[in-house]
Design an enzyme around this catalytic site. Sequence first.
Site, PDB file in Angstrom:
ATOM      1  N   TRP A  37       0.809  -0.840   0.181  1.00 18.02           N
ATOM      2  CA  TRP A  37      -0.231  -0.477  -0.067  1.00 18.02           C
ATOM      3  C   TRP A  37       1.223   1.169   0.147  1.00 18.02           C
ATOM      4  O   TRP A  37       0.085   2.489  -0.637  1.00 18.02           O
ATOM      5  CB  TRP A  37      -0.647   0.372   1.446  1.00 18.02           C
ATOM      6  CG  TRP A  37      -0.316  -0.568   2.062  1.00 18.02           C
ATOM      7  CD1 TRP A  37       0.180   0.635   3.184  1.00 18.02           C
ATOM      8  CD2 TRP A  37      -0.080  -1.710   2.831  1.00 18.02           C
ATOM      9  NE1 TRP A  37       1.034  -0.224   3.981  1.00 18.02           N
ATOM     10  CE2 TRP A  37       0.144  -1.597   4.246  1.00 18.02           C
ATOM     11  CE3 TRP A  37      -0.140  -3.199   3.103  1.00 18.02           C
ATOM     12  CZ2 TRP A  37       0.838  -2.196   5.407  1.00 18.02           C
ATOM     13  CZ3 TRP A  37       0.052  -4.145   3.235  1.00 18.02           C
ATOM     14  CH2 TRP A  37       0.409  -3.219   4.791  1.00 18.02           C
ATOM     15  N   ARG A  38       1.987   1.143   0.147  1.00 20.75           N
ATOM     16  CA  ARG A  38       3.013   2.211   0.000  1.00 20.75           C
ATOM     17  C   ARG A  38       3.540   2.978  -1.314  1.00 20.75           C
ATOM     18  O   ARG A  38       3.970   2.159  -2.088  1.00 20.75           O
ATOM     19  CB  ARG A  38       4.074   2.320   1.613  1.00 20.75           C
ATOM     20  CG  ARG A  38       5.599   2.978   1.473  1.00 20.75           C
ATOM     21  CD  ARG A  38       5.595   2.237   2.146  1.00 20.75           C
ATOM     22  NE  ARG A  38       5.664   2.588   3.469  1.00 20.75           N
ATOM     23  CZ  ARG A  38       6.831   2.681   5.179  1.00 20.75           C
ATOM     24  NH1 ARG A  38       7.974   2.212   4.709  1.00 20.75           N
ATOM     25  NH2 ARG A  38       6.187   2.587   6.268  1.00 20.75           N
ATOM     26  N   GLU A  54      -4.167   1.604   6.612  1.00 18.01           N
ATOM     27  CA  GLU A  54      -4.311   2.088   8.160  1.00 18.01           C
ATOM     28  C   GLU A  54      -5.842   1.261   8.985  1.00 18.01           C
ATOM     29  O   GLU A  54      -5.454   1.855   9.856  1.00 18.01           O
ATOM     30  CB  GLU A  54      -4.373   3.768   7.439  1.00 18.01           C
ATOM     31  CG  GLU A  54      -3.313   4.401   6.865  1.00 18.01           C
ATOM     32  CD  GLU A  54      -1.833   4.839   8.434  1.00 18.01           C
ATOM     33  OE1 GLU A  54      -2.545   3.858   8.888  1.00 18.01           O
ATOM     34  OE2 GLU A  54      -0.888   4.799   7.954  1.00 18.01           O
ATOM     35  N   GLN A  59      -4.227  -1.854  15.104  1.00 18.55           N
ATOM     36  CA  GLN A  59      -3.875  -3.129  16.576  1.00 18.55           C
ATOM     37  C   GLN A  59      -3.361  -4.226  15.477  1.00 18.55           C
ATOM     38  O   GLN A  59      -4.392  -5.758  15.455  1.00 18.55           O
ATOM     39  CB  GLN A  59      -5.649  -3.221  17.269  1.00 18.55           C
ATOM     40  CG  GLN A  59      -5.481  -1.828  17.878  1.00 18.55           C
ATOM     41  CD  GLN A  59      -4.241  -1.812  18.885  1.00 18.55           C
ATOM     42  OE1 GLN A  59      -4.403  -2.777  19.962  1.00 18.55           O
ATOM     43  NE2 GLN A  59      -3.826  -0.997  18.850  1.00 18.55           N
ATOM     44  N   LEU A  97     -10.003 -11.680  10.407  1.00 16.44           N
ATOM     45  CA  LEU A  97      -9.075  -9.856  10.783  1.00 16.44           C
ATOM     46  C   LEU A  97      -9.568  -9.656  11.963  1.00 16.44           C
ATOM     47  O   LEU A  97      -8.085  -9.026  13.039  1.00 16.44           O
ATOM     48  CB  LEU A  97      -8.994  -9.374   9.682  1.00 16.44           C
ATOM     49  CG  LEU A  97      -7.827  -8.385   9.565  1.00 16.44           C
ATOM     50  CD1 LEU A  97      -6.679  -9.176   9.218  1.00 16.44           C
ATOM     51  CD2 LEU A  97      -8.248  -7.000   7.994  1.00 16.44           C
ATOM     52  N   GLY A  98     -10.922  -9.973  12.557  1.00 19.13           N
ATOM     53  CA  GLY A  98     -10.718  -9.368  14.075  1.00 19.13           C
ATOM     54  C   GLY A  98     -11.635  -7.851  13.985  1.00 19.13           C
ATOM     55  O   GLY A  98     -11.176  -7.122  13.062  1.00 19.13           O
ATOM     56  N   TYR A  99     -11.713  -7.371  14.747  1.00 21.35           N
ATOM     57  CA  TYR A  99     -12.379  -6.001  15.450  1.00 21.35           C
ATOM     58  C   TYR A  99     -13.251  -5.181  14.186  1.00 21.35           C
ATOM     59  O   TYR A  99     -12.655  -5.042  13.467  1.00 21.35           O
ATOM     60  CB  TYR A  99     -11.695  -5.310  15.841  1.00 21.35           C
ATOM     61  CG  TYR A  99     -10.018  -4.894  16.841  1.00 21.35           C
ATOM     62  CD1 TYR A  99     -11.245  -5.298  17.808  1.00 21.35           C
ATOM     63  CD2 TYR A  99      -9.311  -4.899  16.583  1.00 21.35           C
ATOM     64  CE1 TYR A  99     -10.447  -5.013  18.570  1.00 21.35           C
ATOM     65  CE2 TYR A  99      -8.632  -4.638  17.989  1.00 21.35           C
ATOM     66  CZ  TYR A  99      -9.299  -4.676  19.230  1.00 21.35           C
ATOM     67  OH  TYR A  99      -8.906  -5.196  20.019  1.00 21.35           O
ATOM     68  N   TYR A 137      -5.373   8.830  15.285  1.00 25.54           N
ATOM     69  CA  TYR A 137      -4.119   8.509  14.878  1.00 25.54           C
ATOM     70  C   TYR A 137      -4.542   8.505  12.821  1.00 25.54           C
ATOM     71  O   TYR A 137      -3.662   9.129  12.418  1.00 25.54           O
ATOM     72  CB  TYR A 137      -3.636   6.990  14.845  1.00 25.54           C
ATOM     73  CG  TYR A 137      -3.438   6.564  14.287  1.00 25.54           C
ATOM     74  CD1 TYR A 137      -2.082   7.244  14.441  1.00 25.54           C
ATOM     75  CD2 TYR A 137      -3.413   5.536  13.524  1.00 25.54           C
ATOM     76  CE1 TYR A 137      -0.590   6.285  13.412  1.00 25.54           C
ATOM     77  CE2 TYR A 137      -2.909   4.904  12.316  1.00 25.54           C
ATOM     78  CZ  TYR A 137      -1.188   5.615  11.905  1.00 25.54           C
ATOM     79  OH  TYR A 137      -0.679   4.772  11.126  1.00 25.54           O
ATOM     80  N   ASP A 155       1.096   6.700  16.489  1.00 25.51           N
ATOM     81  CA  ASP A 155       0.248   5.120  17.059  1.00 25.51           C
ATOM     82  C   ASP A 155       1.235   4.644  18.272  1.00 25.51           C
ATOM     83  O   ASP A 155       1.811   4.669  18.806  1.00 25.51           O
ATOM     84  CB  ASP A 155       0.596   4.171  15.449  1.00 25.51           C
ATOM     85  CG  ASP A 155       1.843   3.878  15.263  1.00 25.51           C
ATOM     86  OD1 ASP A 155       2.613   5.166  15.980  1.00 25.51           O
ATOM     87  OD2 ASP A 155       1.722   3.368  14.850  1.00 25.51           O
ATOM     88  N   CYS A 223      18.764   9.818  22.455  1.00 23.87           N
ATOM     89  CA  CYS A 223      17.478   8.925  22.878  1.00 23.87           C
ATOM     90  C   CYS A 223      18.000   9.127  24.780  1.00 23.87           C
ATOM     91  O   CYS A 223      19.206   8.655  25.032  1.00 23.87           O
ATOM     92  CB  CYS A 223      17.911   7.827  22.924  1.00 23.87           C
ATOM     93  SG  CYS A 223      16.291   6.435  23.423  1.00 23.87           S
TER      94      CYS A 223
END
Length: 363
Positions: A37-38, A54, A59, A97-99, A137, A155, A223
Amino acid sequence: MMFRYPLPSASRREKSPPPDPADLLAWYDLNRRRLPWRAEPGQAPDPYLVWVSEIMLQQTTVKAVGPYFASFLAAFPTVEALAAAPVEEVLRRWAGLGYYARARNLHACARAVTERCGGRFPDTEPGLRELPGIGPYTAAAIAAIAFDRPAAAVDGNVERVVTRLFALEAPLPAAKPAIRALAAGLVPSVRPGDFAQALMDLGATVCTPRAPACALCPWLAPCAARADGTQETFPRKAAKAVRPLRRGAAFWLVRGGAEVLLRRRPAKGLLGGMAEVPGTAWQAGFDLDAPPPATVPLEVRLRRLPGVVRHGFTHFELELAVYAGEVAADTPAPAGAWWQALGGLGQAGLPTVMRKIAAHAGG
DNA sequence: CAACCGTGGTG
DNA sequence: TCACCAAGGTT
């Protein structure tokens, strides 16, 4: 490209120079992941592909999304095609895939974009934020990646990178506003879309939850957590509650040895809108070894199959007893249910817990 | 704000 | 093994 930061003390600046977005972009140019997708460097991203990816990636791991994304784009190549499809077809493609609210919202969003926006996605965070399934997000991610807007897409990856970078002690989720502010302060005015993707790639491949590869990090020097050796302890989080156990019974009802009875779950809530085998409610006090409750939608003699089906949901564990029964080939389906050919069960769009029941029953 | 909402991979 | 985690959103 250098950026100003609010008055770091001289001693702190010597220990931890401010992170330079240019260092991350240079790392990204050499280490970016190539994803379906990029867009390739120099190519214009497709907002439809960015949006679908996205939503699927919420998740969910890149590896899990891969085959679903390919299948989904083949079935629905444009936002208009997705809007024209029945929601049951979208849920069928999403099964496993869930959710599942994501799939229902995705379909509603496609219809909104097609009917209200002429088939074009809004190109600003506030405009995107009004669409179903697009939260803070995702609005920022689409604005940045698809439209190169200087939006801070925060995210789980970015939360981890930022809390380590600044050694932020405040625990999640209360720390989210502070993290967002720190992340927004990092977003450059040049290549903000690449910067958003670079930050996520860094979190996914270098600044990982466990055993981060600090030696490969373009932001090793600035960092704060790495300077203390505490990088793996960030982000701070409150402990999660233990998941309770629920139990129930599922009914594997076969007609003429070739079809199984299915029905559709209510449109909202757990597994909303998905196909299922009939069964009892899932409750804490259910006795797996009690005789099957009288909620069987057919007159049929049932036999308890040995063993149980176990499945973990986000907020509870489930144990199911499976009861099997056989009816004559001319038996009509009860209201709201249908007979599904066993040979076509793989294309029926069953969620994973239902696939486990089918496997347990030998279907 | 906290509960609700799936699934598969991982150490 | 099992607790934790992954490109969160909605109510």
